[in-house]
Scaffold this motif. Sequence first.
Motif, PDB file in Angstrom:
ATOM      1  N   ARG A 229     -12.338  22.270  22.587  1.00 42.84           N
ATOM      2  CA  ARG A 229     -13.000  20.989  23.094  1.00 42.84           C
ATOM      3  C   ARG A 229     -12.251  19.597  23.356  1.00 42.84           C
ATOM      4  NH1 ARG A 229     -17.810  20.736  18.978  1.00 42.84           N
ATOM      5  NH2 ARG A 229     -18.738  19.334  20.335  1.00 42.84           N
ATOM      6  N   GLY A 230     -10.926  20.101  23.009  1.00 41.45           N
ATOM      7  CA  GLY A 230      -9.944  18.985  23.326  1.00 41.45           C
ATOM      8  C   GLY A 230      -9.437  18.255  21.965  1.00 41.45           C
ATOM      9  N   PRO A 231      -8.529  17.078  22.033  1.00 40.08           N
ATOM     10  CA  PRO A 231      -8.097  16.591  20.764  1.00 40.08           C
ATOM     11  C   PRO A 231      -8.917  15.890  19.922  1.00 40.08           C
ATOM     12  CG  PRO A 231      -7.299  15.100  22.770  1.00 40.08           C
ATOM     13  CD  PRO A 231      -8.195  16.391  23.148  1.00 40.08           C
ATOM     14  N   ALA A 232      -8.504  15.599  18.962  1.00 41.58           N
ATOM     15  CA  ALA A 232      -9.408  14.811  17.984  1.00 41.58           C
ATOM     16  C   ALA A 232      -8.457  13.910  16.910  1.00 41.58           C
ATOM     17  CB  ALA A 232     -10.359  15.584  17.276  1.00 41.58           C
ATOM     18  N   VAL A 233      -9.146  12.802  16.418  1.00 40.42           N
ATOM     19  CA  VAL A 233      -8.249  11.985  15.432  1.00 40.42           C
ATOM     20  C   VAL A 233      -9.024  11.998  14.011  1.00 40.42           C
ATOM     21  CG1 VAL A 233      -7.445   9.757  15.088  1.00 40.42           C
ATOM     22  CG2 VAL A 233      -7.587  10.501  17.279  1.00 40.42           C
ATOM     23  N   ILE A 234      -8.003  11.975  12.968  1.00 41.72           N
ATOM     24  CA  ILE A 234      -8.490  11.816  11.641  1.00 41.72           C
ATOM     25  C   ILE A 234      -7.538  10.660  11.156  1.00 41.72           C
ATOM     26  CG2 ILE A 234      -7.255  13.791  10.845  1.00 41.72           C
ATOM     27  CD1 ILE A 234      -8.950  14.125   8.519  1.00 41.72           C
ATOM     28  N   GLU A 235      -8.079   9.591  10.533  1.00 41.63           N
ATOM     29  CA  GLU A 235      -7.428   8.656   9.800  1.00 41.63           C
ATOM     30  C   GLU A 235      -7.630   8.528   8.334  1.00 41.63           C
ATOM     31  OE1 GLU A 235      -6.616   3.991  10.115  1.00 41.63           O
ATOM     32  OE2 GLU A 235      -7.462   4.827  11.926  1.00 41.63           O
ATOM     33  N   CYS A 236      -6.479   8.829   7.704  1.00 41.09           N
ATOM     34  CA  CYS A 236      -6.693   8.996   6.168  1.00 41.09           C
ATOM     35  C   CYS A 236      -6.026   7.474   5.519  1.00 41.09           C
ATOM     36  CB  CYS A 236      -5.678   9.986   5.806  1.00 41.09           C
ATOM     37  SG  CYS A 236      -5.955  11.772   6.424  1.00 41.09           S
ATOM     38  N   LYS A 237      -6.798   6.997   4.756  1.00 42.39           N
ATOM     39  CA  LYS A 237      -6.573   5.655   4.169  1.00 42.39           C
ATOM     40  C   LYS A 237      -5.829   6.058   2.794  1.00 42.39           C
ATOM     41  CE  LYS A 237      -8.582   3.154   7.300  1.00 42.39           C
ATOM     42  NZ  LYS A 237      -7.866   1.924   8.121  1.00 42.39           N
ATOM     43  N   ASP A 238      -4.517   5.632   2.515  1.00 44.26           N
ATOM     44  CA  ASP A 238      -3.987   5.685   1.195  1.00 44.26           C
ATOM     45  C   ASP A 238      -3.108   4.476   1.179  1.00 44.26           C
ATOM     46  OD1 ASP A 238      -1.589   6.360   2.781  1.00 44.26           O
ATOM     47  OD2 ASP A 238      -2.077   8.548   2.765  1.00 44.26           O
ATOM     48  N   TYR A 239      -2.189   4.644   0.250  1.00 47.38           N
ATOM     49  CA  TYR A 239      -1.307   3.594  -0.230  1.00 47.38           C
ATOM     50  C   TYR A 239      -0.018   4.083  -0.695  1.00 47.38           C
ATOM     51  CZ  TYR A 239       0.138  -1.158  -2.030  1.00 47.38           C
ATOM     52  OH  TYR A 239       0.644  -2.533  -2.235  1.00 47.38           O
ATOM     53  N   ARG A 240       1.117   3.334   0.108  1.00 46.47           N
ATOM     54  CA  ARG A 240       2.393   3.823  -0.344  1.00 46.47           C
ATOM     55  C   ARG A 240       2.917   3.245  -1.648  1.00 46.47           C
ATOM     56  NH1 ARG A 240       6.145   1.120   3.689  1.00 46.47           N
ATOM     57  NH2 ARG A 240       6.782  -0.312   1.965  1.00 46.47           N
ATOM     58  N   TRP A 241       3.189   3.816  -2.782  1.00 50.73           N
ATOM     59  CA  TRP A 241       3.251   3.209  -3.894  1.00 50.73           C
ATOM     60  C   TRP A 241       4.850   2.742  -3.969  1.00 50.73           C
ATOM     61  CZ3 TRP A 241       1.912   7.747  -8.031  1.00 50.73           C
ATOM     62  CH2 TRP A 241       0.451   8.072  -8.078  1.00 50.73           C
ATOM     63  N   LYS A 242       5.742   3.286  -3.468  1.00 54.47           N
ATOM     64  CA  LYS A 242       7.147   2.706  -3.391  1.00 54.47           C
ATOM     65  C   LYS A 242       7.548   1.964  -2.072  1.00 54.47           C
ATOM     66  CE  LYS A 242      10.103   5.081  -5.780  1.00 54.47           C
ATOM     67  NZ  LYS A 242      10.203   4.321  -6.861  1.00 54.47           N
ATOM     68  N   GLY A 243       8.621   1.465  -1.925  1.00 59.25           N
ATOM     69  CA  GLY A 243       8.997   0.606  -0.833  1.00 59.25           C
ATOM     70  C   GLY A 243       9.398   1.737   0.386  1.00 59.25           C
ATOM     71  N   HIS A 244       9.680   0.931   1.358  1.00 56.04           N
ATOM     72  CA  HIS A 244       9.983   1.921   2.628  1.00 56.04           C
ATOM     73  C   HIS A 244      10.981   2.867   2.473  1.00 56.04           C
ATOM     74  CE1 HIS A 244      10.608   2.945   6.622  1.00 56.04           C
ATOM     75  NE2 HIS A 244      11.756   2.606   6.877  1.00 56.04           N
ATOM     76  N   PHE A 245      12.146   2.552   1.578  1.00 53.84           N
ATOM     77  CA  PHE A 245      13.311   3.256   1.259  1.00 53.84           C
ATOM     78  C   PHE A 245      13.604   2.936  -0.256  1.00 53.84           C
ATOM     79  CE2 PHE A 245      15.031  -0.533   3.049  1.00 53.84           C
ATOM     80  CZ  PHE A 245      15.835  -1.055   1.797  1.00 53.84           C
ATOM     81  N   GLU A 246      14.210   3.921  -0.882  1.00 55.05           N
ATOM     82  CA  GLU A 246      14.773   3.676  -2.270  1.00 55.05           C
ATOM     83  C   GLU A 246      15.642   2.589  -2.271  1.00 55.05           C
ATOM     84  OE1 GLU A 246      13.487   4.998  -5.594  1.00 55.05           O
ATOM     85  OE2 GLU A 246      12.057   5.344  -3.737  1.00 55.05           O
ATOM     86  N   GLY A 247      15.151   1.483  -3.123  1.00 50.07           N
ATOM     87  CA  GLY A 247      16.256   0.295  -3.048  1.00 50.07           C
ATOM     88  C   GLY A 247      15.439  -0.975  -2.518  1.00 50.07           C
TER      89      GLY A 247
END
Length: 321
Positions: A229-247
Motif C-alpha cells: 500500500r506504499g510507505p509509512a512513518v513511525i516516530e519513536c520518542k526517546d532520549y539520548r543519555w550521553k553526548g553526541h560523541f564520547e567526550g
Amino acid sequence: MQYEKDFLRQLHSELLKARMLEQKMVEIYAQGIVPGHIHSGMGQEASYVGVLATRKAGDYFKLGHRPLGIFHILGEPLDAFFGELLAKTTGNAGGRGGANHLGRFEDGVVGFSGTLGADAGVSVGAALTIAAEKRDNVSYFFYGDGTASRGPVHEAMCLASAWKLPVLFVCDDNQFAISTPRQFSSAIENPGAGRAAGYGMPSVVVDGTDILAVYEAASEMTKYVREGRGPAVIECKDYRWKGHFEGDQCPYRDAAVTQKYMDEKDSLKLFETKLIADGVLTEAEIAEQTEAFEREMNAAVEDAVAAPEMKPEEIFDNLYV
C-alpha cells in the motif's frame, strides 16, 4: 496484545545485548583502543529493537551511527563488529570504516553515509528492487529528528510515496541533533510523523522507551507496507543519555533531565520489571544471560586487540569495485 513467552524472551535478549554492546563500546573507548569516535546510543535501543522485531528474511536496513549494537542484532558477528571498531583486518570493512561503517550486505544492511540523511535515496532504491521482484519485504530507513529536516530525506519520501514503494521511515526522536534541541530546528512537535501527511503516508508516534509499544506500532505500519500500500512513518520518542560523541560534556542540556530519563525511562529496566512480574524471566536468568554475553564480548574484544592491522599497501583495496 498477547505474546508467546519465546517471543518476549527473544525480544529481551536483543534489547539486553544492544544495551551491553553500547556499554562495552564506551568502556573500550575509555581504554584508548578505539580509533576515532564512539557515538553512544544508550537510551535509544528499544526504538530499534522494537521496530526490528517485525523484520523477516529479504528485508533491507539503513541504520544510523547509533546505537551501533543493532548491527550485531541483525547478524554481524562480534569478531567483525569489534574488529571494525578497532580498525583491524577482521572487521566487516577490513578496519577501513570504523564505527560509522559497520554492517554487512548479507544481513540486508545497505550501507551508511557519514553525512546523515544524504543517502536516504538508497533505501528507496532498495524498495524499488523489492517492488520489481514482487516481494512482500520492507526497506527500513532509520533517521533522527535532526535528519528529518534534510532535503534528501524529503526527496526520498516524495518518491517512495509517488511510486508506492515499501519503505518504512523510522524517525528516532532522541530530542537532539548533535547539540541542537529538536524544538529549535523543527516547527512541529513530531518532525517525522508530523510531515507524513504531506506525502500521503500514514504515521504513528510511540514512546520509544516502551519496547512493546514500539513493536505494536511497528507491526501496524509494517503490515501496511508489506501489503503493497506504499510507505509509512513511525516516530519513536526517546532520549539520548550521553553526548553526541564520547567526550561531549553536554553543556547544551539540563543534566537533571537526563538523569530523570535514566532513572525513570530506562527501556531495559522497564521491560525486565514487566517480564519478571509476568513470570517470563527470573532475575537469576537475566543475570546468567548478562554474564554469558559479557564473556562473549570480552573474548571478541581480546581477539580484536590481537588481530592484525592492514598494511600500508592494502589501504586502497576495495576502493573501486
